[in-house]
Design an enzyme around this catalytic site. Structure first.
Site, short mmCIF file in Angstrom:
data_model
loop_
_atom_site.label_atom_id
_atom_site.label_comp_id
_atom_site.label_asym_id
_atom_site.label_seq_id
_atom_site.Cartn_x
_atom_site.Cartn_y
_atom_site.Cartn_z
N ASP A 154 45.79 -7.31 33.83
CA ASP A 154 46.22 -6.07 33.16
C ASP A 154 47.31 -5.35 33.94
O ASP A 154 47.94 -4.44 33.43
CB ASP A 154 45.02 -5.11 33.01
CG ASP A 154 43.93 -5.71 32.15
OD1 ASP A 154 44.27 -6.25 31.10
OD2 ASP A 154 42.75 -5.66 32.55
N ASP A 209 41.84 -3.28 27.21
CA ASP A 209 41.42 -4.65 27.48
C ASP A 209 39.99 -4.75 26.92
O ASP A 209 39.27 -3.75 26.93
CB ASP A 209 41.45 -4.81 29.00
CG ASP A 209 40.83 -6.09 29.46
OD1 ASP A 209 41.13 -7.11 28.84
OD2 ASP A 209 40.05 -6.06 30.42
N ASP A 227 41.20 -3.59 33.64
CA ASP A 227 40.45 -3.66 34.89
C ASP A 227 40.82 -4.85 35.74
O ASP A 227 40.30 -5.01 36.83
CB ASP A 227 38.96 -3.74 34.59
CG ASP A 227 38.59 -5.08 34.00
OD1 ASP A 227 39.46 -5.68 33.34
OD2 ASP A 227 37.46 -5.53 34.19
#
Length: 702
Positions: free
Chosen positions: A596, A394, A592
């Site tokens: 996700d 990410d 995080d």
């Protein structure tokens, strides 16, 4: 600001994971005792901890019982220089050995009973076989020698019994110790975080107390910007609270009288008084404790491999032992010689080194990981890691800091200085904890500027904010709003700023464009070297982000990432993980946020950065407590080294038995080589020491 919606999960939340440990530290102590109890698998080592009682006490009491036995009984019928005897000393040995067998040997006997109940003999059964045979045969020898006056002196094995039980207990004590040390490392991480709550006493005065002393029903004061210490209800004050890490709600939630607050969420700009309804233990964060418990319980394939080896040795020992008895009896017609051979084989098969081989490595890697900010929730991940082909990351919060800094601010109108443009923005944003707002407010602080007063502030979802300052209508808007409303702006300037990876917000006063602020997310300093190292290891980095393509492209280019998927919804991330897996690639996903989580579950290994949200914690196999992407490399290296040590230790542990069992059975008796249990015991101790030292030398870095 619409492009930046996805930034809104707050990055304060990274502390939460480790903080959770702290809330639950007391809890952890009692939970540790149950760590092995909840599921009784046949793993030998750890899961029999329930039968181990206090190993330290058991070991020292057994040591005291053993010393006289070691001094008074011969080792394999041979007198050692320090040994002596006196009339009746055999009786002393018998009494002490009986006490030792039932007291020191009990954990192993109970463990064996459990394994046999489950029809799966493994480590505990093997140990119990060795000590029971040694004890029963020695009692038989004692009776024959002392009570029946046997013409031939029958050798007893009390010496071996004592040393076997001592070494076994010592080994298990080391193992338990290592495991609880891993727990302590978690506690140490927890202590790096704030641990206090401000309690309001009856007389209205306040006192800072340790979180674990806060009780339900007490009142706590939560100042602006502080973490809410416990679950509770607001009884005074109003504020906005960021609950993103708890509920996944990225926008701040406005809270007033009688509203519920959740321990671990972050208070905005108002001070509130909260009546405590749930403390750390009963509150939401207690799941973090479970994580630690589960991390201890997860078993890896290699661990069960050590059980397979123990199982094999158990059957081999039985077959070889009984075979040796039959052959020696046929050859010599002497039942005592035949019995002694069989007993020797069964005692020697007891592989303490093997009982320690894997648990010691596991314990060491758990504690090493924890000290380095890696919480390994699923041990399986340590094994899968060596096969990883692709690491998906990410962008915001993983590769970048996720906190925006003002890179540029301009005025297009001569009646306003550029500082005033910044000030007007700050006046609308001063109660918001949106990353872009925080950036503007920080800049005002740096420049030591005072913020004008704004009234009637409202959020314009997906656009920005609006309010009134000095009777004028002031708006902060995104570029898409400017285009939609056909408000003209300098396109080249906008493109230049956004191509450098900035998010650009425009300021409108009475619907006239008077200035802009450009803010950029900082790339984490460790990110570049991490990407270089991954590429060097032949692992392909892939960036996944909800951010716009242009910003994502700038960051990817600076980091050297070729594959970029931008403007994604959470379900898109999971789809991409799936696509790569369908190509037969092993995928690790690092993220995080709530967005996700689906991908973390889908990936072969899910890694949560700083456990930003409860959802991410639940979904991940590994948690990087320090939110440092570089720790991914530590994880990969720890995984490789742990694997190597486990295999080495299995060879050291079992190798000794592979050699010793046939020798003990008398394979080479024809040329005068018969392994006496004494020599066997010495070699066994040696292999145990080698295995322990080998495990303790496990390191994260090469």
């Amino acid at each position: 600001m619409s492009e930046n919606k996805h930034h809104e999960h707050d990055h304060h939340n990274h502390d939460m994971m480790a903080e959770g440990h702290m809330h639950h530290h007391d809890n952890h102590e009692n939970q540790k005792e149950h760590a092995g109890h909840e599921h009784h698998d046949h793993s030998g080592g750890m899961d029999h901890s329930m039968h181990m009682g206090n190993l330290k006490v058991k070991f020292f009491v057994s040591l005291i019982l053993s010393i006289p036995i070691i001094l008074l009984s011969t080792m394999m019928g041979k007198q050692l220089p320090f040994q002596f005897s006196f009339p009746g000393s055999d009786w002393v040995v018998l009494v002490l050995a009986t006490a030792l067998f039932f007291y020191g040997g009990m954990p192993f006997l109970k463990g064996a009973k459990m394994e046999l109940d489950m029809k799966s003999p493994a480590m505990m059964t093997l140990i119990s076989l060795g000590i029971s045979v040694a004890y029963v045969y020695s009692v038989y020898a004692f009776i024959a020698n002392n009570l029946l006056n046997s013409p031939v002196h029958i050798m007893d094995f009390f010496w071996e019994l004592a040393t076997l039980i001592l070494i076994m207990l010592l080994g298990h004590w080391i193992e338990m110790n290592a495991i609880s040390n891993a727990g302590n490392a978690l506690q140490k991480m927890a202590e790096l975080l704030p641990n206090l709550a401000t309690v309001i006493k009856e007389d209205g005065s306040t006192e800072e107390v340790s979180l674990k002393e806060v009780q339900v029903g007490q009142k706590v004061l939560v100042k602006a910007g502080e973490k809410v210490p416990t679950d509770g209800i607001i009884i005074e004050g109003k504020t906005s609270i960021n609950e993103s890490m708890v509920t996944g709600e990225s926008k701040d939630v406005v809270k007033g009288l009688h509203d519920k607050v959740i321990g671990g969420s972050v208070n905005g700009s108002g001070a509130i008084t909260v009546e405590v309804t749930g403390t750390g233990e009963s509150g939401y964060l207690s799941q973090v404790m479970e994580l630690v418990g589960n991390a201890q319980k997860e078993k890896s394939r290699v661990e069960s491999m050590s059980d397979k080896v123990a199982k094999m040795l158990f059957y081999v020992a039985l077959v070889v032992g009984i075979g040796a008895f039959i052959i020696w009896y046929v050859l010599t017609k002497d039942i005592n010689i035949a019995l002694e051979r069989m007993v020797t084989v069964l005692i020697i098969a007891c592989p303490h080194a093997l009982g320690l081989a894997i648990p010691l490595v596991t314990a060491k890697s758990t504690s090493l990981g924890a000290k380095n900010g890696l919480l390994i929730k699923n041990r399986q991940a340590l094994e899968t890691a060596k096969k990883v082909d692709v690491i998906m990351m990410d962008k915001t919060g993983t590769l970048t800091e996720g906190n925006f800094a003002v890179n540029d601010y301009l005025s297009f109108d001569s009646t306003y200085t550029k500082e005033q443009v910044l000030g007007l923005m700050a006046s609308l944003e001063q109660n918001s904890s949106h990353p872009l707002s925080v950036g503007v407010l920080k800049k005002m602080e740096e420049l030591n500027l005072s913020i004008p007063q704004a009234t009637d502030i409202t959020n314009l979802p997906g656009i920005g904010m609006e309010g009134t300052v000095d009777g004028k209508d002031v708006k902060i808007v995104s570029v898409s709003y400017m285009k939609q409303q056909h408000i003209s702006f300098d396109n080249d300037l906008f493109n230049q700023l956004s191509s450098q990876g900035n998010s650009v917000s425009f300021l409108l006063v009475d619907n006239k464009s008077i200035g802009l602020v450009a803010q950029g997310d900082q790339i984490k300093e460790e990110a570049k070297s991490m990407i270089d190292r991954l590429l060097a290891q032949g692992i392909k980095p892939v960036m996944l982000t909800g951010d716009n393509r242009q910003v994502a492209g700038v960051v990817a280019k600076q980091l050297g990432i070729e594959a970029v998927h931008a403007e994604l919804m959470p379900e898109d991330k999971e789809k991409i993980v799936k696509e790569y897996k369908e190509k037969g690639l092993v995928v690790m996903m690092v993220g995080d946020g709530v967005n996700d989580a689906p991908g973390l579950v889908r990936a072969d290994i899910g890694v949560a950065i700083g456990a930003g949200t409860d959802v991410a914690i639940d979904s991940a196999d590994v948690i990087l407590v320090k939110s440092n992407p570089f720790d991914i490399l530590h994880f990969l290296s720890l995984s490789k080294n742990t694997q190597r040590k486990m295999v080495q230790n299995l060879w050291w542990g079992a190798g000794y038995n592979i050699l010793a069992i046939p020798l003990a059975a008398g394979v080479l008796a024809g040329i005068g080589i018969v392994l006496s249990p004494a020599v066997g015991a010495i070699f066994m101790s040696l292999s145990t020491v080698i295995v322990a030292i080998n495990a303790m030398t496990l390191r994260i870095k090469e």
